[in-house]
Design an enzyme around this catalytic site. Structure first.
Site, short mmCIF file in Angstrom:
data_model
loop_
_atom_site.label_atom_id
_atom_site.label_comp_id
_atom_site.label_asym_id
_atom_site.label_seq_id
_atom_site.Cartn_x
_atom_site.Cartn_y
_atom_site.Cartn_z
N HIS A 130 -3.26 13.78 35.00
CA HIS A 130 -2.07 14.10 34.22
C HIS A 130 -1.63 12.87 33.42
O HIS A 130 -1.35 12.96 32.21
CB HIS A 130 -0.95 14.55 35.16
CG HIS A 130 0.39 14.72 34.51
ND1 HIS A 130 0.90 15.95 34.16
CD2 HIS A 130 1.34 13.82 34.17
CE1 HIS A 130 2.09 15.80 33.62
NE2 HIS A 130 2.39 14.51 33.61
N GLU A 131 -1.57 11.71 34.07
CA GLU A 131 -1.14 10.49 33.39
C GLU A 131 -2.16 10.05 32.34
O GLU A 131 -1.79 9.56 31.27
CB GLU A 131 -0.90 9.37 34.41
CG GLU A 131 0.20 9.66 35.42
CD GLU A 131 1.51 10.06 34.79
OE1 GLU A 131 1.79 9.63 33.65
OE2 GLU A 131 2.28 10.81 35.41
N HIS A 134 -1.56 11.94 29.22
CA HIS A 134 -0.48 11.36 28.42
C HIS A 134 -1.01 10.22 27.55
O HIS A 134 -0.63 10.09 26.39
CB HIS A 134 0.62 10.81 29.35
CG HIS A 134 1.59 11.84 29.82
ND1 HIS A 134 2.23 12.71 28.96
CD2 HIS A 134 2.07 12.11 31.07
CE1 HIS A 134 3.05 13.49 29.66
NE2 HIS A 134 2.96 13.15 30.93
N GLU A 203 4.98 17.59 28.83
CA GLU A 203 4.63 17.71 30.25
C GLU A 203 3.70 18.90 30.49
O GLU A 203 2.74 18.81 31.25
CB GLU A 203 5.89 17.85 31.11
CG GLU A 203 6.68 16.56 31.28
CD GLU A 203 5.85 15.43 31.85
OE1 GLU A 203 5.15 15.64 32.86
OE2 GLU A 203 5.90 14.33 31.28
#
Length: 277
Positions: A130-131, A134, A203
């Protein structure tokens, strides 16, 4: 669709800033407001990572200090087509994670000690992916731009408030003291709503991208479930201006902050992940 939405919302923030600048100084005010926002964005782009890492007392770790974590991030970064980011650990029991840095070559992935304690391997892979998403999507830059534009709007709104208090209003039929008061109240609210919409949109994208990088959407779903529950029991001492950076809202549990959450509901994020194949 979410990417288009982000662009529209960033434009809305810029337009709102320029409208306020125009209210105060006409065409010249618009130019000054725009330049002011660009200067703030420049500072945020170059220094935001150092500021936030110092704020949370994050410590950089080497492969020898955290071999499992380092190896996992290295494998996932390779899978995502990214250079190896720097790895930081944030002291504290509150489980959370964030990414920062001005671009892919200067990226940082930071996790808290609490996160490493409560997640299993699949869940940790989901969070790290997930990071990394980003980073891949340049969300740190987008978030910095949104934050600085919102900050500039709030600053100008504060000026409007003091101008109204001391009776420094425009005398034309469109403005006056009433216009200043209205701007001081509504502009910060509008800026916060737009900023929250940008953060929530990113998100969802990062969840989807993270699930694809790790290949384990159920792992990320399980992590979000654990983190959202743990954040209520172990609130993090976080600065509201950085709340949007974390994988789950670090201010969960503070009822007033829930009204202005920078994150979509955990239940909706989990449901979307569990519908993925």
């Amino acid at each position: 669709m979410n990417t288009i939405k982000t662009g529209i919302l960033l434009c809305a923030l810029t337009v709102l800033l320029m409208i306020i600048g125009g209210y105060f100084g006409g065409r010249q005010g618009i130019v000054i407001a725009f330049i002011f926002a660009m200067v703030m964005n420049f500072g945020s782009y170059w220094f935001s990572d150092k500021i936030v890492l110092k704020m949370y007392r994050a410590r950089q770790v080497s492969e020898g200090e955290a071999p499992e974590l380092y190896s996992m991030i290295k494998t996932l970064a390779l899978r995502a087509g990214l250079p190896m980011p720097k790895v930081y650990i944030v002291p504290g029991d509150a489980p959370n994670a964030f990414a920062t840095g001005r671009n892919e070559k200067h990226a940082v992935v930071a996790v808290t000690e609490g996160l490493l304690r409560i997640l299993n391997s699949d869940e940790l892979e989901g969070v790290l992916s997930h990071e990394l998403t980003h980073i891949k999507n340049k969300d740190m830059l987008i978030g910095s731009i949104a934050a600085t534009l919102a900050g500039a709007i709030i600053m100008l709104a504060s000026m409007a408030k003091w101008a109204a208090i001391f009776g420094v209003g425009r005398d034309d039929e469109e403005g006056g003291i009433f216009g200043l008061i209205l701007m001081a109240i509504l502009a910060p609210i509008a800026a916060m709503i737009i900023q929250m919409a940008i953060s929530r949109s990113r998100e969802y994208i990062a969840d989807k991208g993270g699930a694809r990088i790790s290949g384990k959407p159920y792992g990320l779903a399980g992590a979000l479930e654990k983190l959202s529950q743990a954040s209520k029991a172990i609130p993090m001492q976080a600065n509201p201006s950085t709340a949007h950076m974390f994988i789950v809202n670090p201010l969960t549990g503070k009822s007033l902050m829930n009204l202005f959450s920078t994150h979509p509901p955990a239940e909706e994020r989990i449901a979307r992940l569990r519908r993925m194949r």
